[in-house]
Design a protein around this motif. Structure first.
Motif, PDB file in Angstrom:
ATOM      1  N   GLY A  42     -24.414 -70.956 104.981  1.00  0.00           N
ATOM      2  CA  GLY A  42     -23.381 -69.909 104.973  1.00  0.00           C
ATOM      3  C   GLY A  42     -24.147 -68.799 105.489  1.00  0.00           C
ATOM      4  N   VAL A  43     -23.181 -67.635 105.669  1.00  0.00           N
ATOM      5  CA  VAL A  43     -23.637 -66.437 106.259  1.00  0.00           C
ATOM      6  C   VAL A  43     -24.698 -65.588 105.513  1.00  0.00           C
ATOM      7  CG1 VAL A  43     -22.604 -64.326 107.092  1.00  0.00           C
ATOM      8  CG2 VAL A  43     -21.396 -66.036 107.661  1.00  0.00           C
ATOM      9  N   SER A  44     -25.625 -65.055 106.196  1.00  0.00           N
ATOM     10  CA  SER A  44     -26.505 -64.595 105.406  1.00  0.00           C
ATOM     11  C   SER A  44     -26.801 -62.920 105.831  1.00  0.00           C
ATOM     12  CB  SER A  44     -28.102 -64.966 105.953  1.00  0.00           C
ATOM     13  OG  SER A  44     -28.150 -64.926 107.298  1.00  0.00           O
ATOM     14  N   TYR A  45     -27.419 -62.307 105.078  1.00  0.00           N
ATOM     15  CA  TYR A  45     -27.648 -60.575 105.589  1.00  0.00           C
ATOM     16  C   TYR A  45     -28.055 -60.570 106.818  1.00  0.00           C
ATOM     17  CZ  TYR A  45     -28.238 -55.786 103.688  1.00  0.00           C
ATOM     18  OH  TYR A  45     -27.830 -54.610 103.474  1.00  0.00           O
ATOM     19  N   ALA A  46     -28.893 -61.539 107.288  1.00  0.00           N
ATOM     20  CA  ALA A  46     -29.566 -61.353 108.919  1.00  0.00           C
ATOM     21  C   ALA A  46     -28.433 -61.538 109.563  1.00  0.00           C
ATOM     22  CB  ALA A  46     -30.593 -62.365 109.006  1.00  0.00           C
ATOM     23  N   ASP A  47     -27.357 -62.278 109.319  1.00  0.00           N
ATOM     24  CA  ASP A  47     -26.420 -62.498 110.447  1.00  0.00           C
ATOM     25  C   ASP A  47     -25.374 -61.346 110.614  1.00  0.00           C
ATOM     26  OD1 ASP A  47     -26.915 -65.129 110.952  1.00  0.00           O
ATOM     27  OD2 ASP A  47     -25.623 -65.783 109.157  1.00  0.00           O
ATOM     28  N   SER A  48     -25.477 -60.204 109.573  1.00  0.00           N
ATOM     29  CA  SER A  48     -24.977 -59.036 109.713  1.00  0.00           C
ATOM     30  C   SER A  48     -25.622 -58.060 110.600  1.00  0.00           C
ATOM     31  CB  SER A  48     -24.522 -58.557 108.366  1.00  0.00           C
ATOM     32  OG  SER A  48     -25.772 -58.042 107.704  1.00  0.00           O
ATOM     33  N   THR A  64     -36.378 -46.614 104.714  1.00  0.00           N
ATOM     34  CA  THR A  64     -36.167 -47.268 105.841  1.00  0.00           C
ATOM     35  C   THR A  64     -34.731 -47.945 105.858  1.00  0.00           C
ATOM     36  OG1 THR A  64     -38.309 -47.668 106.528  1.00  0.00           O
ATOM     37  CG2 THR A  64     -36.600 -48.813 107.876  1.00  0.00           C
ATOM     38  N   ALA A  65     -33.933 -47.528 106.435  1.00  0.00           N
ATOM     39  CA  ALA A  65     -32.283 -48.179 106.339  1.00  0.00           C
ATOM     40  C   ALA A  65     -32.002 -48.758 107.706  1.00  0.00           C
ATOM     41  CB  ALA A  65     -31.300 -47.048 105.947  1.00  0.00           C
ATOM     42  N   GLU A  66     -31.762 -49.859 107.616  1.00  0.00           N
ATOM     43  CA  GLU A  66     -31.113 -50.601 108.877  1.00  0.00           C
ATOM     44  C   GLU A  66     -29.583 -50.855 108.801  1.00  0.00           C
ATOM     45  OE1 GLU A  66     -32.626 -54.255 111.503  1.00  0.00           O
ATOM     46  OE2 GLU A  66     -32.840 -54.515 109.226  1.00  0.00           O
ATOM     47  N   MET A  67     -29.100 -50.371 109.633  1.00  0.00           N
ATOM     48  CA  MET A  67     -27.479 -49.914 109.430  1.00  0.00           C
ATOM     49  C   MET A  67     -26.612 -50.225 110.925  1.00  0.00           C
ATOM     50  SD  MET A  67     -27.228 -46.557 106.987  1.00  0.00           S
ATOM     51  CE  MET A  67     -27.798 -45.492 108.099  1.00  0.00           C
ATOM     52  N   PRO A  68     -26.408 -51.783 110.948  1.00  0.00           N
ATOM     53  CA  PRO A  68     -25.674 -51.887 112.198  1.00  0.00           C
ATOM     54  C   PRO A  68     -24.293 -51.419 112.089  1.00  0.00           C
ATOM     55  CG  PRO A  68     -26.733 -54.014 111.169  1.00  0.00           C
ATOM     56  CD  PRO A  68     -26.736 -52.704 110.089  1.00  0.00           C
ATOM     57  N   GLY A  69     -23.917 -51.126 113.352  1.00  0.00           N
ATOM     58  CA  GLY A  69     -22.666 -50.299 113.560  1.00  0.00           C
ATOM     59  C   GLY A  69     -22.629 -48.747 113.296  1.00  0.00           C
ATOM     60  N   MET A  70     -23.520 -48.361 112.697  1.00  0.00           N
ATOM     61  CA  MET A  70     -23.904 -46.725 112.385  1.00  0.00           C
ATOM     62  C   MET A  70     -24.530 -46.332 113.797  1.00  0.00           C
ATOM     63  SD  MET A  70     -22.168 -45.588 109.938  1.00  0.00           S
ATOM     64  CE  MET A  70     -22.845 -44.306 109.739  1.00  0.00           C
TER      65      MET A  70
END
Length: 360
Positions: A11-17, A148-154
């Motif tokens: 299934g889709v994982s957090y890493a996939d996001s 530490t915040a990883e925020m794809p799209g931001m």
């Protein structure tokens, strides 16, 4: 069918996001020794809990008042990202907050950071936090936590942003400012460059010049332009605390950041006072002169955007000026006499600028 794939681990994982938990954990492990290196009385500097702990009683304060400050580094980060030089902005992050604490007479006790990015680059982040640890050691405070915040799209590409939070303490009867009055002398402590202010204008001027950050600085052929502009903000904490202890004569301090002399000095003056500043005494460096020349920037605009060579001012009684300046110089500071406090007339501006900026 969908449930079957999920059960099989497909299934889709957090890493996939776009969020890499493993990279975040690797960063925490990499920076634990850095945090330990900042340990001071009152702090364990252990990372991994839900909050950082600090024992105020262990510091020996009798009637303490807590003082807090937070800040960032601004668009100076853009130059760090584009050149791949990340260590100095970590020092900047600490400096901008701890210098704001010491102007109120407070000793910085501990620091926390916030690092936000689209995709975590562990190597770059570790360089930033190594700089933060260095800044904390310069200021004598402990790095007791962060986020530490990883925020794809931001954020996009290698972009990241920083915020820093510092807490200090002062004895209630030692808080600044106090008893500023006409006749007092204004001392200026030299800066190491633009520090962390005015970099949107700096980057525009560099663009106008047509120069690259990796090319030689036109005002100092020993440095690249990028290295010159990334010189870390000077941390004045230990020299000032030492001078306060040795002389008990500092009445007020002002951290010269965005807004320069014009906006920062009035913050520590009574409404009845005006600071008379002799611009001819300011150690205006070739770097500032080059920036001004590239864009034909007006003198007043330089003075309300940059520190122009003075990163901190101290107000002292005339009889104490020599001994305070001597203490600061023994700690390695370059000190000049900028002017004096006078009585304000009506609604005149609280900073009176005389003379002109000029490279010595």
């Amino acid at each position: 069918m969908i449930r079957a794939k999920q059960a099989a681990g497909n299934g889709v994982s957090y890493a996939d996001s776009g969020v890499d938990i493993a990279a975040g954990n690797a960063l925490v492990e990499a920076i634990k020794p850095l945090a330990r290196s900042t340990r001071r009385k009152g702090a364990s500097s252990a990372l991994g809990g839900f909050g950082g702990l600090f024992d105020l009683k262990a510091c020996g304060f009798k009637d303490p008042v807590l003082v807090a400050a937070n800040d960032g580094v601004g668009t100076k980060l853009r130059i760090a990202i584009e050149t791949g030089r990340h260590h100095g902005v970590g020092i900047d992050l600490v400096a901008m907050s701890v210098n704001d604490l010491v102007v109120q007479g407070a000793e910085p006790l501990f620091f926390l950071d916030y690092y936000a990015t689209g995709k975590l680059d562990v190597k770059a982040a570790a360089q930033v936090i190594a700089g933060i640890a260095d800044g904390c050691k310069q200021a004598g405070c402990a790095l007791i936590g962060g986020e530490t915040a990883e925020m794809p799209g931001m954020y996009h590409g290698d972009d990241y942003d920083l915020a820093g939070f510092a807490v200090g303490a002062a004895e209630r009867n030692k808080l600044l400012p106090r008893d500023v009055k006409p006749g007092d002398v204004i001392l200026g402590l030299a800066s190491s460059g633009p520090h962390s202010n005015g970099y949107s204008l700096v980057r525009k001027l560099v663009q106008m010049s047509g120069l690259s950050y990796d090319g030689k600085a036109p005002f100092d052929r020993k440095l690249t332009l990028g290295d010159a502009l990334l010189a870390p903000t000077r941390i004045y904490v230990k020299p000032i605390l030492r001078a306060m202890k040795q002389t008990d004569a500092i009445k007020a301090l002002a951290h010269i950041t965005g807004g320069g002399f014009i906006e920062n000095i009035p913050r520590v003056l009574p409404r009845t006072a005006v600071a008379e500043i002799d611009l001819g005494q300011v150690p205006y460096t070739p770097l500032f002169d080059w920036l001004q020349g590239v864009g034909g920037v007006a003198g007043r605009e330089m003075l309300r955007t940059f520190n122009c060579g003075i990163g901190m001012i101290a107000v002292v009684a005339a009889k104490d000026a020599k001994k305070v300046a001597a203490s600061l110089r023994r700690s390695g500071e370059t000190v000049v006499t900028l002017g004096a406090i006078a009585r304000r007339k009506g609604q005149e501006e609280q900073v009176a600028l005389k003379g002109a900026l000029a490279v010595k």
